[in-house]
Design a protein around this motif. Structure first.
Motif, mmCIF file in Angstrom:
data_model
loop_
_atom_site.group_PDB
_atom_site.id
_atom_site.type_symbol
_atom_site.label_atom_id
_atom_site.label_comp_id
_atom_site.label_asym_id
_atom_site.label_seq_id
_atom_site.Cartn_x
_atom_site.Cartn_y
_atom_site.Cartn_z
ATOM 1 N N LEU A 104 0.828 -1.207 0.000
ATOM 2 C CA LEU A 104 0.000 0.000 0.000
ATOM 3 C C LEU A 104 0.862 1.257 0.000
ATOM 4 C CD1 LEU A 104 -2.764 -1.144 2.477
ATOM 5 C CD2 LEU A 104 -3.078 -0.603 0.063
ATOM 6 N N VAL A 111 0.804 4.248 -2.764
ATOM 7 C CA VAL A 111 0.657 5.664 -2.410
ATOM 8 C C VAL A 111 1.788 6.466 -3.038
ATOM 9 C CG1 VAL A 111 0.773 7.320 -0.503
ATOM 10 C CG2 VAL A 111 -0.664 5.290 -0.301
ATOM 11 N N ASN A 142 -6.625 15.203 -2.859
ATOM 12 C CA ASN A 142 -6.127 13.845 -3.036
ATOM 13 C C ASN A 142 -5.230 13.418 -1.876
ATOM 14 O OD1 ASN A 142 -7.455 13.296 -5.420
ATOM 15 N ND2 ASN A 142 -5.797 14.074 -6.704
ATOM 16 N N HIS A 187 -7.385 12.612 1.005
ATOM 17 C CA HIS A 187 -8.011 11.301 0.802
ATOM 18 C C HIS A 187 -7.012 10.170 1.087
ATOM 19 C CE1 HIS A 187 -10.634 8.248 -0.805
ATOM 20 N NE2 HIS A 187 -9.651 7.846 -1.604
ATOM 21 N N ILE A 188 -5.794 10.330 0.613
ATOM 22 C CA ILE A 188 -4.755 9.320 0.857
ATOM 23 C C ILE A 188 -4.466 9.217 2.347
ATOM 24 C CG2 ILE A 188 -2.300 8.798 0.515
ATOM 25 C CD1 ILE A 188 -2.659 10.014 -2.336
ATOM 26 N N GLU A 247 -6.495 9.867 4.808
ATOM 27 C CA GLU A 247 -7.630 9.180 5.437
ATOM 28 C C GLU A 247 -7.562 7.679 5.178
ATOM 29 O OE1 GLU A 247 -10.967 11.209 3.747
ATOM 30 O OE2 GLU A 247 -10.654 13.015 4.950
ATOM 31 N N SER A 248 -7.203 7.309 3.960
ATOM 32 C CA SER A 248 -7.065 5.886 3.633
ATOM 33 C C SER A 248 -5.956 5.249 4.453
ATOM 34 C CB SER A 248 -6.767 5.700 2.145
ATOM 35 O OG SER A 248 -7.841 6.147 1.366
ATOM 36 N N ASN A 249 -4.845 5.955 4.585
ATOM 37 C CA ASN A 249 -3.736 5.439 5.380
ATOM 38 C C ASN A 249 -4.149 5.250 6.836
ATOM 39 O OD1 ASN A 249 -1.933 5.255 3.282
ATOM 40 N ND2 ASN A 249 -0.950 7.208 3.694
ATOM 41 N N ARG A 289 -7.130 4.607 7.966
ATOM 42 C CA ARG A 289 -7.988 3.408 8.043
ATOM 43 C C ARG A 289 -7.145 2.144 7.989
ATOM 44 N NH1 ARG A 289 -11.380 6.475 4.609
ATOM 45 N NH2 ARG A 289 -10.554 5.389 2.797
ATOM 46 N N ILE A 290 -6.148 2.139 7.122
ATOM 47 C CA ILE A 290 -5.274 0.967 7.002
ATOM 48 C C ILE A 290 -4.495 0.760 8.300
ATOM 49 C CG2 ILE A 290 -3.217 0.078 5.827
ATOM 50 C CD1 ILE A 290 -4.326 1.592 3.301
ATOM 51 N N TYR A 319 -6.710 -0.677 10.889
ATOM 52 C CA TYR A 319 -6.970 -2.078 10.575
ATOM 53 C C TYR A 319 -5.792 -2.954 11.011
ATOM 54 C CZ TYR A 319 -7.527 -6.293 7.740
ATOM 55 O OH TYR A 319 -7.624 -7.591 7.324
#
Length: 92
Positions: A22, A26, A51, A54-55, A57-59, A61-62, A65
């Motif tokens: 991931l 990125v 962007n 957004h990245i 925020e995705s990071n 979440r990852i 997790y």
């Protein structure tokens, strides 16, 4: 017991590999955005900021997790270690 520990270690290795993959993606996206900005020559700052947000925020979440999975695996390891200690004391 050994098998369980090996499975846990394998799962942690898989999670580590997923995170590295991931991160690579990125970086690739960042490079593509830079290339697009250079080729277009216009001010893409608002789009880039969106962007990047957004990245991020995705990071997050990852990361949550992976942290959750790691916590679960640590609890399993602790339970196994506790059982091993108990059994060791019984056979002494």
């Amino acid at each position: 017991m050994e098998e369980i520990l090996q499975q846990i270690l394998k799962k942690l290795d898989e999670l580590s590999t997923d995170v590295k993959r991931l991160e690579s993606k990125v970086d690739s996206v960042d490079n593509k955005v830079d290339n697009l900005k250079s080729s277009i020559g216009t001010d893409l700052t608002p789009y880039i900021e969106k962007n990047v947000q957004h990245i991020d925020e995705s990071n997050e979440r990852i990361i949550r997790y992976v942290d959750d999975k790691t916590d679960a695996l640590n609890k399993r390891v602790f339970a196994v270690e506790t059982d091993i200690q108990r059994l060791t004391r019984q056979y002494r």
